[in-house]
Design a protein around this motif. Sequence first.
Motif, mmCIF file in Angstrom:
data_model
loop_
_atom_site.group_PDB
_atom_site.id
_atom_site.type_symbol
_atom_site.label_atom_id
_atom_site.label_comp_id
_atom_site.label_asym_id
_atom_site.label_seq_id
_atom_site.Cartn_x
_atom_site.Cartn_y
_atom_site.Cartn_z
ATOM 1 N N ALA A 32 -8.904 4.297 -7.995
ATOM 2 C CA ALA A 32 -9.486 3.824 -6.140
ATOM 3 C C ALA A 32 -9.072 3.650 -5.355
ATOM 4 C CB ALA A 32 -10.833 2.977 -6.538
ATOM 5 N N PHE A 33 -7.982 3.137 -4.792
ATOM 6 C CA PHE A 33 -7.747 2.114 -3.920
ATOM 7 C C PHE A 33 -5.586 2.750 -3.686
ATOM 8 C CE2 PHE A 33 -11.156 -0.234 -5.307
ATOM 9 C CZ PHE A 33 -11.983 -0.680 -4.143
ATOM 10 N N THR A 34 -5.715 2.526 -2.211
ATOM 11 C CA THR A 34 -4.165 3.033 -2.205
ATOM 12 C C THR A 34 -2.956 1.139 -2.308
ATOM 13 O OG1 THR A 34 -4.179 2.381 0.862
ATOM 14 C CG2 THR A 34 -5.014 4.671 -0.024
ATOM 15 N N LYS A 35 -2.191 1.902 -2.327
ATOM 16 C CA LYS A 35 -1.514 0.807 -2.507
ATOM 17 C C LYS A 35 -1.557 -0.215 -1.659
ATOM 18 C CE LYS A 35 3.740 0.569 -3.242
ATOM 19 N NZ LYS A 35 5.667 1.553 -3.261
ATOM 20 N N ASP A 36 -1.291 0.689 -0.455
ATOM 21 C CA ASP A 36 -1.765 -0.628 0.932
ATOM 22 C C ASP A 36 -2.869 -1.601 0.487
ATOM 23 O OD1 ASP A 36 0.679 0.576 1.445
ATOM 24 O OD2 ASP A 36 0.085 1.310 4.102
ATOM 25 N N GLU A 37 -4.162 -0.694 0.106
ATOM 26 C CA GLU A 37 -4.936 -1.507 0.326
ATOM 27 C C GLU A 37 -5.329 -2.577 -0.926
ATOM 28 O OE1 GLU A 37 -8.718 1.267 1.819
ATOM 29 O OE2 GLU A 37 -7.945 1.718 -0.606
ATOM 30 N N ILE A 38 -4.671 -2.539 -2.220
ATOM 31 C CA ILE A 38 -4.638 -2.925 -3.002
ATOM 32 C C ILE A 38 -3.313 -4.099 -2.695
ATOM 33 C CG2 ILE A 38 -3.123 -3.676 -5.453
ATOM 34 C CD1 ILE A 38 -4.440 -1.165 -5.774
ATOM 35 N N TYR A 39 -2.274 -4.017 -2.280
ATOM 36 C CA TYR A 39 -1.320 -4.753 -1.652
ATOM 37 C C TYR A 39 -1.625 -6.186 -0.457
ATOM 38 C CZ TYR A 39 3.107 -7.494 -1.041
ATOM 39 O OH TYR A 39 4.183 -8.369 -0.175
ATOM 40 N N PHE A 40 -2.892 -6.078 0.642
ATOM 41 C CA PHE A 40 -3.332 -6.810 1.132
ATOM 42 C C PHE A 40 -4.570 -7.212 0.400
ATOM 43 C CE2 PHE A 40 -1.078 -3.811 4.805
ATOM 44 C CZ PHE A 40 -0.476 -4.811 5.291
ATOM 45 N N ALA A 41 -4.772 -7.025 -0.047
ATOM 46 C CA ALA A 41 -6.415 -7.883 -1.654
ATOM 47 C C ALA A 41 -5.335 -8.699 -2.124
ATOM 48 C CB ALA A 41 -7.380 -6.857 -2.168
ATOM 49 N N ILE A 42 -4.719 -8.113 -2.713
ATOM 50 C CA ILE A 42 -3.926 -9.566 -3.389
ATOM 51 C C ILE A 42 -3.305 -10.331 -2.783
ATOM 52 C CG2 ILE A 42 -1.768 -9.848 -5.121
ATOM 53 C CD1 ILE A 42 -2.393 -6.352 -6.738
ATOM 54 N N ASN A 43 -2.330 -10.184 -1.385
ATOM 55 C CA ASN A 43 -1.859 -11.106 -0.459
ATOM 56 C C ASN A 43 -2.342 -11.775 0.385
ATOM 57 O OD1 ASN A 43 -0.161 -10.866 2.429
ATOM 58 N ND2 ASN A 43 1.313 -10.917 0.706
ATOM 59 N N SER A 44 -3.666 -11.838 0.655
ATOM 60 C CA SER A 44 -4.632 -12.673 0.966
ATOM 61 C C SER A 44 -5.007 -13.191 0.105
ATOM 62 C CB SER A 44 -5.788 -11.855 1.469
ATOM 63 O OG SER A 44 -6.297 -10.992 0.749
#
Length: 141
Positions: A32-44
């Motif tokens: 459902a999400f891109t690699k970038d979206e997942i990373y920034f969601a977790i990193n935040s």
Amino acid sequence: MNISIKDVLQRIKPFFIFYLILLCCCLAIKLAFTKDEIYFAINSRHNDFLDSIEPYITDLGNGWAIVVVAAFLTLYNYRIAFLMLTTFVVTSLAVQVVKFFFDAPRPKLYFKAELSKLYFVKGADIYSQQHVWLHGGNKGA
């Protein structure tokens, strides 16, 4: 004491079902999400307490923790210590082989253009080069 495979599978059934549900949820998120979206969601997601203990927790994965635990386990049970060490060696070798074939850049390099958006824990080493172990230990901050 002979335990059949059927008995083992029956004992781990709740864990296995939970694992499959978790795996399906992760797959759904990945689709459902891109690699970038997942990373920034977790990193935040971070807080001061976890940031203060993170440098110590991350060092548990460097291998020495397993060696120390296995050394103490030899005093109690050689079989468990041997299983722990062989599992660690096999897993470590498999990870290094996979890292060699799938040369994915570290987040610091992958998000070079968006570095200001990333959150880094103070006091934690941030590697910027892949294959630190295989290529002579060069690491950058």
